[in-house]
Every structure is written in C-alpha cells, then in structure tokens.
Design a protein around this motif. Structure first.
Motif, PDB file in Angstrom:
ATOM      1  N   LEU A 295     -10.895  -7.194  -3.008  1.00 49.24           N
ATOM      2  CA  LEU A 295     -11.277  -6.349  -1.944  1.00 49.24           C
ATOM      3  C   LEU A 295     -11.049  -7.080  -0.731  1.00 49.24           C
ATOM      4  N   HIS A 296     -11.570  -8.273  -0.592  1.00 54.29           N
ATOM      5  CA  HIS A 296     -11.258  -8.952   0.524  1.00 54.29           C
ATOM      6  C   HIS A 296      -9.696  -8.967   1.263  1.00 54.29           C
ATOM      7  N   ASN A 297      -8.901  -9.021   0.187  1.00 50.31           N
ATOM      8  CA  ASN A 297      -7.409  -8.955   0.670  1.00 50.31           C
ATOM      9  C   ASN A 297      -7.293  -7.580   1.404  1.00 50.31           C
ATOM     10  N   GLY A 298      -7.936  -6.635   0.895  1.00 49.46           N
ATOM     11  CA  GLY A 298      -7.768  -5.310   1.582  1.00 49.46           C
ATOM     12  C   GLY A 298      -8.259  -5.504   2.853  1.00 49.46           C
ATOM     13  N   TYR A 299      -9.339  -6.043   3.391  1.00 48.19           N
ATOM     14  CA  TYR A 299      -9.764  -6.468   4.547  1.00 48.19           C
ATOM     15  C   TYR A 299      -8.732  -7.071   5.364  1.00 48.19           C
ATOM     16  N   ASN A 300      -8.187  -8.299   4.708  1.00 50.72           N
ATOM     17  CA  ASN A 300      -7.247  -9.180   5.392  1.00 50.72           C
ATOM     18  C   ASN A 300      -6.080  -8.419   5.752  1.00 50.72           C
ATOM     19  N   ALA A 301      -5.514  -7.370   4.980  1.00 51.04           N
ATOM     20  CA  ALA A 301      -4.379  -6.810   5.362  1.00 51.04           C
ATOM     21  C   ALA A 301      -4.519  -5.823   6.415  1.00 51.04           C
ATOM     22  N   ALA A 302      -5.748  -5.115   6.414  1.00 48.73           N
ATOM     23  CA  ALA A 302      -6.122  -4.406   7.648  1.00 48.73           C
ATOM     24  C   ALA A 302      -6.065  -4.934   8.884  1.00 48.73           C
ATOM     25  N   LEU A 303      -6.586  -6.120   8.965  1.00 55.05           N
ATOM     26  CA  LEU A 303      -6.433  -7.134  10.227  1.00 55.05           C
ATOM     27  C   LEU A 303      -5.289  -7.458  10.365  1.00 55.05           C
ATOM     28  N   ALA A 304      -4.159  -7.802   9.632  1.00 53.95           N
ATOM     29  CA  ALA A 304      -2.959  -8.105   9.843  1.00 53.95           C
ATOM     30  C   ALA A 304      -2.083  -7.026  10.169  1.00 53.95           C
ATOM     31  N   TYR A 305      -2.294  -5.895   9.700  1.00 55.34           N
ATOM     32  CA  TYR A 305      -1.848  -4.399  10.189  1.00 55.34           C
ATOM     33  C   TYR A 305      -2.220  -4.213  11.663  1.00 55.34           C
ATOM     34  N   ALA A 306      -3.335  -4.421  12.000  1.00 56.82           N
ATOM     35  CA  ALA A 306      -3.734  -4.127  13.282  1.00 56.82           C
ATOM     36  C   ALA A 306      -3.176  -4.973  14.206  1.00 56.82           C
ATOM     37  N   ALA A 307      -3.120  -6.224  14.036  1.00 53.43           N
ATOM     38  CA  ALA A 307      -2.540  -7.383  14.917  1.00 53.43           C
ATOM     39  C   ALA A 307      -0.864  -7.078  14.968  1.00 53.43           C
ATOM     40  N   ALA A 308      -0.303  -6.652  13.982  1.00 54.37           N
ATOM     41  CA  ALA A 308       1.075  -6.270  13.922  1.00 54.37           C
ATOM     42  C   ALA A 308       1.414  -5.066  15.060  1.00 54.37           C
ATOM     43  N   LYS A 309       0.447  -4.014  15.003  1.00 54.16           N
ATOM     44  CA  LYS A 309       0.473  -2.897  15.891  1.00 54.16           C
ATOM     45  C   LYS A 309       0.411  -3.335  17.444  1.00 54.16           C
ATOM     46  N   THR A 310      -0.466  -4.387  17.563  1.00 54.03           N
ATOM     47  CA  THR A 310      -0.737  -4.851  18.882  1.00 54.03           C
ATOM     48  C   THR A 310       0.520  -5.505  19.438  1.00 54.03           C
ATOM     49  N   ILE A 311       1.390  -6.134  18.525  1.00 53.41           N
ATOM     50  CA  ILE A 311       2.375  -6.763  19.057  1.00 53.41           C
ATOM     51  C   ILE A 311       3.763  -5.569  19.425  1.00 53.41           C
ATOM     52  N   GLY A 312       3.480  -4.343  18.714  1.00 51.34           N
ATOM     53  CA  GLY A 312       4.525  -3.308  18.902  1.00 51.34           C
ATOM     54  C   GLY A 312       5.409  -3.119  17.579  1.00 51.34           C
ATOM     55  N   ILE A 313       4.882  -3.703  16.599  1.00 47.26           N
ATOM     56  CA  ILE A 313       5.830  -3.357  15.247  1.00 47.26           C
ATOM     57  C   ILE A 313       5.665  -2.073  14.710  1.00 47.26           C
ATOM     58  N   GLY A 314       6.697  -1.300  14.271  1.00 51.91           N
ATOM     59  CA  GLY A 314       6.486  -0.018  13.388  1.00 51.91           C
ATOM     60  C   GLY A 314       5.563  -0.140  12.068  1.00 51.91           C
ATOM     61  N   ASP A 315       4.914   1.166  12.037  1.00 52.67           N
ATOM     62  CA  ASP A 315       4.310   1.438  10.966  1.00 52.67           C
ATOM     63  C   ASP A 315       4.942   0.996   9.606  1.00 52.67           C
ATOM     64  N   GLU A 316       6.193   1.821   9.518  1.00 48.74           N
ATOM     65  CA  GLU A 316       6.923   1.390   8.259  1.00 48.74           C
ATOM     66  C   GLU A 316       7.272   0.137   7.787  1.00 48.74           C
ATOM     67  N   THR A 317       7.658  -0.632   9.021  1.00 51.19           N
ATOM     68  CA  THR A 317       8.016  -2.042   8.876  1.00 51.19           C
ATOM     69  C   THR A 317       6.678  -2.932   8.317  1.00 51.19           C
ATOM     70  N   ILE A 318       5.842  -2.293   9.104  1.00 57.49           N
ATOM     71  CA  ILE A 318       4.465  -3.135   8.490  1.00 57.49           C
ATOM     72  C   ILE A 318       3.996  -3.076   7.325  1.00 57.49           C
ATOM     73  N   ILE A 319       3.858  -1.722   6.784  1.00 56.89           N
ATOM     74  CA  ILE A 319       3.682  -1.141   5.468  1.00 56.89           C
ATOM     75  C   ILE A 319       4.520  -2.034   4.292  1.00 56.89           C
ATOM     76  N   GLN A 320       5.778  -1.843   4.656  1.00 52.99           N
ATOM     77  CA  GLN A 320       6.990  -2.355   3.508  1.00 52.99           C
ATOM     78  C   GLN A 320       6.709  -3.976   3.509  1.00 52.99           C
ATOM     79  N   ALA A 321       6.186  -4.616   4.803  1.00 54.22           N
ATOM     80  CA  ALA A 321       6.173  -6.041   4.618  1.00 54.22           C
ATOM     81  C   ALA A 321       4.894  -6.286   3.597  1.00 54.22           C
TER      82      ALA A 321
END
Length: 496
Positions: A295-321
C-alpha cells in the motif's frame, strides 16, 4: 583558491576577519585525519567530539588555515565564526564553484518513503531521456556510477564535491531532518521539493513532533526556489499543515491525497502480487500497475507521478516508467523459501512502516505472519512500545533481536526487549539476541503460505558480529538459500 576569496562566501558569519596571509587553499575538510598540505580545516563542535580539540593535529598534518567558533591563537591564519557548520557548507560551495547551480535539484524529505520515491522518480527521469544523479540512504549514484552511501544526506563538504563531480542534468536528494538541522544543505535551493509524510521518529534528537515538523518544513520554507514546486502528501495532518504554511507564502503547491481538492487524487489501491493504483488528475483517470506489492508503494508512486508532472514529463511516459520499475534494494525485497513461504527484507523502522508491511501480507493472503526486528541502541526509545504493539496486533508471532547496539550493553538491551515482549507482545513474542540465529530459526521453521518480515535494516550492513558470518539481512537470506543442507522435513506442512 586563495583564502581571501574563499572567506568571502561566509564573511557575514565571521566574528571578525583579521589581516590574512593570502595562502592558497587546496582542499577543505572537517576531519583532521583527512587534512593534507594546504587544506582549510573547519572545526565543528560535534555531538561526540569537538573539532576544536583537533586543530593542532590538523596543523601538524599541513592545514594552511583554520575556521572555528572559539577564540584561539594559532601559527596559521585563523578566522573565528559564529556558526562553523553553516560556514562549512558555504565555503565548500564556493570552493567547488557553486555546483548546485548547474543542476536541476529535487529534494525529498519525510519520515518514510524517501528512498523508494527517489528511485521511482530517477527511473521516470531516465525513461524520459534525462540523466539523473541520486544521493540517498542506499547509495550515491553519480554519472551512472554507484558509490557507497555514508549518510542519507552527506556532510556539506562531501555533498558539494558530489554535486561538482556530477555531470547529470538532475540531482535527486533525500534530505534528512538531521541534515536540515545541521545546515548540510545550506546554500542549496531546490526546483522541486517533495514531502512524503511525518511519523514518530528521531525524537531522541528533535524531542517533540512539533520540532521535528518544523525542521522538515524548513526544507520548503528556506530551500525551495521562489518559482519551485512543493509536492505534498496530504494523507496526514502534517502534510495539510505544511500546505497551509506554503499557501501563506504564496508558493506553488501540488498536492496528493484522497480529497477532490487534491491535484492528484488517489482512488482504489488493489494489492495482489502487484499493486494496482487508480489516480485522478485534471478530470482524467489513470491506472498504474506496479510490479511489486505494498500500500505504501502506491503512495510513493503517486508522489513520484506528481513530481514528474511538475517537471513537465508526459503522462504516458510516467506511467510506463512506473510500471517497469523493479523496486529498491532492501525495500520490500521478496525472497521465495523452498517450502513455499515468503521472506521479505524491508527497511521499515517506524510504526506505520511496519503496519504497511504487515497489512500488505494480509492483503496478499498470508496464512501466517512472522516478524523479526530490533531496536538500535542510543536511539529514540519512546517509539519502541508502539512498534511492538503494532507488530503483535498484526502478526501471528514475532522475534525481537539485536539491531546496532551503538555502545549500549547487550544485557541491558536484552532486558529491555524481554520487557517489551512480555508487556506489549500479547504472548506472541520472544527474544533471540543474535540476529542471524533469529533469521535462521524462522527459516528452518517456515511453512507454506507463511510470510516472514525482517525489518529495520534493509540493505544496511551489520555493525555487530553475529554467529553466522553474514553482514546484512539480505546476505543472511542469500546464505540460507545457498545452504544445501536445509531440510524440508515437516516444513512443507501447510497452516491449517
């Protein structure tokens, strides 16, 4: 670099700057044993030792000049300052040419999740085509080369040298509360700051949760660029408080939580052998299928996703990574036992981290849950009873064992462990002081469907000498896996 030019970086800290014999400074050190000819030695009043006691040793080894907080007369140039820790950070930055300015910096702070989130985010950046250094608990990764980590956040001189050595565009740093309090990141400003959570920890150092929070919050209040983004987990009250503080400062905030008001809204998190996480962002629903549970890794993934969005990385790239990310050494690291049991090595050393681990095993259908863990000598004792209670409440049996004693007498620690097991263990626990023997016993008795968690150290090496010549929990499990003498007799019997 000339001493006169170097001292300018910390001139406001100087009690007074005497006439300087303008020597050439060839290096900077806070450890007198590492001083070489022409080095500047900075005397730090430490918690165990006072650097001022080693000034003469530094001079004998070739120190060209000294920085310190006490009034002394020396045979080499000496500059007295009000705060030698802060001076060390500023002087190191100047000596190495202000290396933080050549990178895009991401700082991650919080009690739990820093390491996993940092590795996830580094993987996303790499998949997006960026080069990325990482400085944290497990390793320092610079220009693709892995170096052994000495601290979660290195001392300011080592930190500035690593930044100078890095040719990577991004640098991700785990920022500990000790590093913030001790001015290790003085002069560094982050493009993105991430707050994972705040839990009962390090109160031997910070004394109260309020002090602990204020120290963590200082990364955002003092070290986030004016146009930088704060990515904040609002799943706990401390994240909400931090967001409120940042809003008052009119800072850019990107929040993660379960409210419709969060920028990234967490939906269902389904735990099986993998983790499936639903995220909502900008009226769109995304599903992440991680390759590891928790469960905690789900929270970590959400934070990594959010940070990547602020950098300007696209959704598809983030999800695949994120879906191709394989995990972090010592973080929910799974080993298959010959009898059909599952052993997990994890760094978990706080109540909620332990609960996340054990809860994941329940969600994965564990027929029996065992837990092996200990407490470090000289550290915050107030959290121990909470961890024992949590373990007793969620496991079927547990073993309390030694971690790093850090100078505490072994008999004293055994006595405390026995008292904790008796008082809070609900009759489920026992004490085996030798960590390798405790793991070996669990291994020999493991049955199909059982989950055994070994927590507290993750990839860290043992400081104590134990009976079996393994140097870490991981190495101990690997030793048992290779031991051909292991007998499956009676071990294959399933739990009824």
């Amino acid at each position: 670099m000339k001493l006169s030019k170097l001292v300018g970086a910390a001139k406001e800290l100087a009690v007074q700057i005497p006439p300087i014999v303008d020597v050439n400074v060839t290096g900077i050190e806070m450890n007198s044993k590492k001083i070489e000819q022409g080095y500047l030695f900075i005397a730090i009043p430490g918690f165990m030792h006072d650097g001022h006691d080693f000034i003469e040793d530094a001079i004998q080894r070739g120190a060209a000049a000294i920085i310190g907080e006490k009034a002394v007369n020396l045979s080499v140039p000496y500059i007295q300052v009000t705060d030698s820790r802060t001076a060390a950070a500023r002087l190191a930055s100047a000596f190495y040419g202000f290396p933080a300015r050549k990178h895009k910096l991401i700082g991650i702070t919080g009690t739990n999740g820093k390491t996993t989130t940092s590795y996830m985010l580094r993987h996303i950046l790499s998949e997006a085509g960026y080069s990325c250094s990482l400085l944290g608990t497990v390793a320092y990764i610079i220009n693709g080369e892995h170096k052994k980590s000495s601290h979660t956040t290195p001392d300011p001189i080592k930190l500035q040298k690593l930044l100078a050595d890095s040719k990577d565009e991004f640098v991700i740093m785990e920022v500990s509360s000790h590093a913030l309090d001790q001015a290790r990141i003085e002069g560094i400003e982050f493009d993105v700051g991430i707050f994972t959570n705040l839990r009962h920890d390090h109160l031997d150092y910070h004394h109260t949760m309020e002090n602990y929070f204020r120290t963590k919050a200082s990364m955002f209040m003092k070290h986030l660029k004016k146009d930088g983004h704060a990515v904040v987990n609002q799943l706990d009250e401390w994240g909400v408080r931090l967001s409120n503080l940042l809003e008052m400062e009119q800072r850019k905030i990107f929040t993660v939580g379960k409210s419709v008001y969060n920028h990234i809204q967490l939906g269902c998190i389904h735990i099986s052998e993998k983790s499936s996480i639903q995220l909502y962002h900008s009226n769109k629903k995304y599903t992440l299928n991680l390759s590891f549970p928790g469960l905690h890794n789900g929270y970590n993934a959400a934070l990594a996703y959010a940070a990547a969005k602020t950098i300007g990385i696209g959704d598809e790239t983030i999800i695949q990574a994120l879906e191709s990310f394989k995990g972090v050494p010592g973080r929910f690291e799974v080993y298959s036992h010959p009898a059909g049991a599952t052993f997990v090595v994890d760094y978990a050393h706080t109540q909620d981290a332990v609960e996340y681990c054990l809860k994941s095993a329940k969600q994965l259908g564990a027929k029996h849950i065992s837990h092996i863990y200990g407490f470090r000598g000289g550290r915050d004792p107030s959290k121990r009873k909470h961890i024992v209670e949590a373990s007793a409440g969620m496991s079927d049996s547990f073993i309390l064992t030694f971690d790093d004693l850090n100078g505490i007498n072994g008999d004293v620690m055994i006595n405390e462990l026995e008292q904790l097991a008796a008082h809070y263990g609900m009759g489920k626990g026992k004490v085996i002081s030798d960590r390798t023997v405790a793991i070996s016993e669990a291994w020999q008795n493991a049955k199909a469907g059982e989950w055994v968690f070994i927590t507290g150290k993750g990839p860290e090496r043992y400081k104590e000498m134990f009976s079996i010549p393994a140097r870490s929990d991981q190495e101990m499990i690997e030793t048992l896996l290779m031991d051909q003498s292991f007998s499956l007799q009676d071990a294959t019997a399933d739990f009824q």
